[in-house]
Design a protein around this motif. Structure first.
Motif, PDB file in Angstrom:
ATOM      1  N   THR A  92       0.791  -1.234   0.000  1.00  0.00           N
ATOM      2  CA  THR A  92       0.000   0.000   0.000  1.00  0.00           C
ATOM      3  C   THR A  92       0.823   1.284   0.000  1.00  0.00           C
ATOM      4  OG1 THR A  92      -0.102   0.198   2.418  1.00  0.00           O
ATOM      5  CG2 THR A  92      -1.744  -1.213   1.360  1.00  0.00           C
ATOM      6  N   ASP A  93       2.029   1.250   0.574  1.00  0.00           N
ATOM      7  CA  ASP A  93       2.855   2.443   0.760  1.00  0.00           C
ATOM      8  C   ASP A  93       2.040   3.568   1.393  1.00  0.00           C
ATOM      9  OD1 ASP A  93       5.268   3.772   0.720  1.00  0.00           O
ATOM     10  OD2 ASP A  93       4.894   4.696  -1.235  1.00  0.00           O
ATOM     11  N   ASN A  94       1.241   3.200   2.389  1.00  0.00           N
ATOM     12  CA  ASN A  94       0.398   4.157   3.102  1.00  0.00           C
ATOM     13  C   ASN A  94       1.193   4.805   4.228  1.00  0.00           C
ATOM     14  OD1 ASN A  94      -1.465   5.144   5.162  1.00  0.00           O
ATOM     15  ND2 ASN A  94      -3.082   4.140   3.979  1.00  0.00           N
ATOM     16  N   PRO A  95       1.193   6.152   4.344  1.00  0.00           N
ATOM     17  CA  PRO A  95       1.985   6.799   5.399  1.00  0.00           C
ATOM     18  C   PRO A  95       1.537   6.406   6.812  1.00  0.00           C
ATOM     19  CG  PRO A  95       0.572   8.384   4.276  1.00  0.00           C
ATOM     20  CD  PRO A  95       0.540   7.142   3.472  1.00  0.00           C
ATOM     21  N   ILE A  96       0.251   6.095   6.992  1.00  0.00           N
ATOM     22  CA  ILE A  96      -0.220   5.662   8.310  1.00  0.00           C
ATOM     23  C   ILE A  96       0.369   4.296   8.660  1.00  0.00           C
ATOM     24  CG2 ILE A  96      -2.237   5.111   9.715  1.00  0.00           C
ATOM     25  CD1 ILE A  96      -1.958   8.053   9.092  1.00  0.00           C
ATOM     26  N   VAL A  97       0.494   3.439   7.648  1.00  0.00           N
ATOM     27  CA  VAL A  97       1.142   2.144   7.862  1.00  0.00           C
ATOM     28  C   VAL A  97       2.590   2.355   8.297  1.00  0.00           C
ATOM     29  CG1 VAL A  97       1.936   0.033   6.715  1.00  0.00           C
ATOM     30  CG2 VAL A  97      -0.377   0.891   6.287  1.00  0.00           C
ATOM     31  N   ARG A  98       3.273   3.300   7.650  1.00  0.00           N
ATOM     32  CA  ARG A  98       4.670   3.583   8.019  1.00  0.00           C
ATOM     33  C   ARG A  98       4.752   4.148   9.443  1.00  0.00           C
ATOM     34  NH1 ARG A  98       8.418   3.424   4.005  1.00  0.00           N
ATOM     35  NH2 ARG A  98       7.654   3.185   1.866  1.00  0.00           N
ATOM     36  N   LEU A  99       3.736   4.904   9.841  1.00  0.00           N
ATOM     37  CA  LEU A  99       3.704   5.428  11.204  1.00  0.00           C
ATOM     38  C   LEU A  99       3.578   4.278  12.206  1.00  0.00           C
ATOM     39  CD1 LEU A  99       3.540   8.219  12.751  1.00  0.00           C
ATOM     40  CD2 LEU A  99       1.066   7.852  12.770  1.00  0.00           C
ATOM     41  N   ASN A 100       2.669   3.361  11.941  1.00  0.00           N
ATOM     42  CA  ASN A 100       2.508   2.201  12.819  1.00  0.00           C
ATOM     43  C   ASN A 100       3.760   1.320  12.819  1.00  0.00           C
ATOM     44  OD1 ASN A 100      -0.068   2.867  13.675  1.00  0.00           O
ATOM     45  ND2 ASN A 100      -1.071   1.731  12.028  1.00  0.00           N
ATOM     46  N   ARG A 101       4.420   1.249  11.655  1.00  0.00           N
ATOM     47  CA  ARG A 101       5.652   0.467  11.582  1.00  0.00           C
ATOM     48  C   ARG A 101       6.728   1.072  12.486  1.00  0.00           C
ATOM     49  NH1 ARG A 101      10.507   0.687   9.129  1.00  0.00           N
ATOM     50  NH2 ARG A 101      11.493  -1.304   8.528  1.00  0.00           N
ATOM     51  N   ALA A 102       6.757   2.410  12.586  1.00  0.00           N
ATOM     52  CA  ALA A 102       7.740   3.060  13.451  1.00  0.00           C
ATOM     53  C   ALA A 102       7.540   2.650  14.905  1.00  0.00           C
ATOM     54  CB  ALA A 102       7.646   4.576  13.301  1.00  0.00           C
ATOM     55  N   VAL A 103       6.280   2.512  15.324  1.00  0.00           N
ATOM     56  CA  VAL A 103       5.986   2.040  16.683  1.00  0.00           C
ATOM     57  C   VAL A 103       6.520   0.623  16.870  1.00  0.00           C
ATOM     58  CG1 VAL A 103       4.174   1.492  18.346  1.00  0.00           C
ATOM     59  CG2 VAL A 103       3.929   3.486  16.849  1.00  0.00           C
ATOM     60  N   ALA A 104       6.193  -0.244  15.911  1.00  0.00           N
ATOM     61  CA  ALA A 104       6.635  -1.640  16.011  1.00  0.00           C
ATOM     62  C   ALA A 104       8.157  -1.733  15.990  1.00  0.00           C
ATOM     63  CB  ALA A 104       6.032  -2.454  14.868  1.00  0.00           C
ATOM     64  N   LEU A 105       8.799  -0.933  15.151  1.00  0.00           N
ATOM     65  CA  LEU A 105      10.258  -0.945  15.077  1.00  0.00           C
ATOM     66  C   LEU A 105      10.861  -0.461  16.393  1.00  0.00           C
ATOM     67  CD1 LEU A 105      12.428  -1.624  12.961  1.00  0.00           C
ATOM     68  CD2 LEU A 105      12.503   0.818  12.391  1.00  0.00           C
ATOM     69  N   GLY A 106      10.204   0.512  17.026  1.00  0.00           N
ATOM     70  CA  GLY A 106      10.670   0.984  18.322  1.00  0.00           C
ATOM     71  C   GLY A 106      10.605  -0.093  19.382  1.00  0.00           C
ATOM     72  N   GLU A 107       9.664  -1.027  19.223  1.00  0.00           N
ATOM     73  CA  GLU A 107       9.563  -2.141  20.167  1.00  0.00           C
ATOM     74  C   GLU A 107      10.574  -3.239  19.861  1.00  0.00           C
ATOM     75  OE1 GLU A 107       7.778  -2.115  22.796  1.00  0.00           O
ATOM     76  OE2 GLU A 107       6.645  -0.293  22.368  1.00  0.00           O
ATOM     77  N   SER A 108      10.783  -3.501  18.585  1.00  0.00           N
ATOM     78  CA  SER A 108      11.661  -4.623  18.227  1.00  0.00           C
ATOM     79  C   SER A 108      13.144  -4.252  18.280  1.00  0.00           C
ATOM     80  CB  SER A 108      11.316  -5.143  16.827  1.00  0.00           C
ATOM     81  OG  SER A 108      11.601  -4.151  15.845  1.00  0.00           O
ATOM     82  N   ASP A 109      13.480  -3.022  17.832  1.00  0.00           N
ATOM     83  CA  ASP A 109      14.884  -2.622  17.717  1.00  0.00           C
ATOM     84  C   ASP A 109      15.275  -1.477  18.649  1.00  0.00           C
ATOM     85  OD1 ASP A 109      14.709  -4.470  15.722  1.00  0.00           O
ATOM     86  OD2 ASP A 109      15.359  -3.162  14.108  1.00  0.00           O
TER      87      ASP A 109
END
Length: 400
Positions: A295-312
């Motif tokens: 989708t390359d949706n910016p909201i998806v990228r925002l949620n990914r930043a949260v997940a990345l903050g948890e994983s890395d």
């Protein structure tokens, strides 16, 4: 009389009238009148074949309206002969009605309203209450939508993706008044998934079930929001979770991945974790990577930043966040959480306050205001603070 049965028969009866030659607007009015008659008659005199009864009554109402309108004389000549009563036809036009109600010529709000009315069988009053608008306003919206699609033929293939987006909009509205739109969206999506062979229909149904399963735990007794990380998982609906996971697994096995399936996979990983601490964030990031490719949706990228903050770690999340537009909805809330994780409590408190001013509803505003107050109090006393993780559950523009 079973109201759910009436609603399930509505699109079938409407489709049959349209196929017989009635224009959509007139047919929909006739079906609504038949439903009103059913509510009056059925409790004391239930028909043996409810669908055949509704078709007969609706068709008579349409004929009566056609005869009373001199502008419809030509149509009357084509439909004047009433079909012989008997068993209802086996053909099901429900899918075509979904396509019609999600026609590209309609605005999203009109498509949602028309779907709830024509396919969902809801009254104008019920839809207006659910959307917190005057009944007259909703009646005008539905009338305009019906006029727009009245000349659209039902013999052309429709776009399943458009229908799914409309149903997703219905689900995201949640619930208010006496109509639970989230539950209604699940019912309609389940109905759609039964008549269309499309893995994304199954993916959307799974996504709805997995999110709806957490509903009871989303708010505290005082009505305040409870973030996903703090929810009482014992209050989650395990049957709905199990059904959603099973539907998702069957869809994924078809190897035709779409964004609703990817979102459902993220929701399933959250649902599968016994505690927030045991969430498989690495796998969630991988699914967000898939979703970004789809989708390359910016909201998806925002949620990914949260997940990345948890994983890395929070700095990895902040680095991903830096590449995004700060005007995105909930950008400030995500930044506040990640800065809090990184130990910058003063900046986090300021960002929580900023996010509160941008919040789309009172419940979310109050929640973010409390987070800002918590950090400000901690800064004054030097006490430790508990982290409040923003949700990253895969619904894109809707918080958990």
């Amino acid at each position: 009389m079973n109201e759910a049965q009436l609603r399930s028969l509505t699109p079938k009866v409407l489709g049959i009238l349209v196929r017989r030659g009635a224009d959509f607007a007139a047919a929909e009015d006739a079906v609504q009148e038949a439903l009103i008659e059913a509510v009056r008659v059925w409790p004391s005199d239930a028909p043996r074949d409810p669908m055949a009864w509704l078709i007969t009554v609706a068709w008579r109402r349409f004929i009566d309206a056609a005869r009373a309108d001199t502008a419809r004389r030509r149509r009357e000549e084509a439909v004047d002969e009433e079909p012989v009563p008997g068993p209802a036809p086996s053909a099901d036009d429900t899918l075509q009605l979904y396509f019609l109600c999600a026609h590209p010529s309609l605005t999203p709000s009109s498509a949602v309203a028309l779907t709830l009315r024509a396919v969902g069988g809801l009254t104008t009053r019920q839809i207006a209450q659910a959307y917190l608008v005057p009944e007259a306003t909703m009646a005008q919206r539905i009338s305009r939508a019906k006029r727009t699609v009245s000349d659209v033929r039902l013999d052309q293939p429709g776009d399943v993706a458009t229908v799914l987006r409309v149903l997703y909009l219905v689900f995201n509205e949640g619930y208010s008044g006496d109509i639970d739109l989230a539950a209604e969206a699940i019912r309609l999506t389940r109905q759609l998934a039964a008549v269309v062979d499309h893995p994304e229909a199954a993916g959307l149904l799974a996504l709805m079930l997995l999110h709806h399963a957490r509903r009871a735990a989303r708010t505290a007794p005082d009505g305040s929001l409870v973030p996903l990380s703090e929810q009482d998982r014992g209050r989650w609906d395990t049957d709905a979770i199990a059904e959603g996971v099973a539907i998702l697994q069957a869809a994924l096995a078809r190897d035709r991945l779409g964004d609703f399936q990817a979102q459902a996979a993220i929701a399933a990983l959250h649902a599968d974790a016994p505690t927030a601490e045991e969430t498989d964030w690495v796998q969630i990031v991988e699914w967000y990577d898939e979703l970004t490719r789809l989708t390359d949706n910016p909201i998806v990228r925002l949620n990914r930043a949260v997940a990345l903050g948890e994983s890395d770690g929070p700095r990895a999340g902040l680095a991903a966040l830096a590449a995004l537009d700060a005007s995105l909805p909930r950008h400030a809330a995500v930044a506040a959480y990640l800065h809090e994780r990184d130990g910058d409590l003063t900046r986090a408190a300021r960002l929580y306050a900023e996010a509160a001013h941008q919040a789309p509803n009172l419940a979310e505003r109050n929640h973010l205001t409390r987070q800002a107050a918590r950090l400000n109090a901690a800064a004054r006393t030097g006490s430790a603070v508990a982290e409040h993780r923003p949700d990253s559950g895969g619904r894109g523009d809707v918080p958990d």
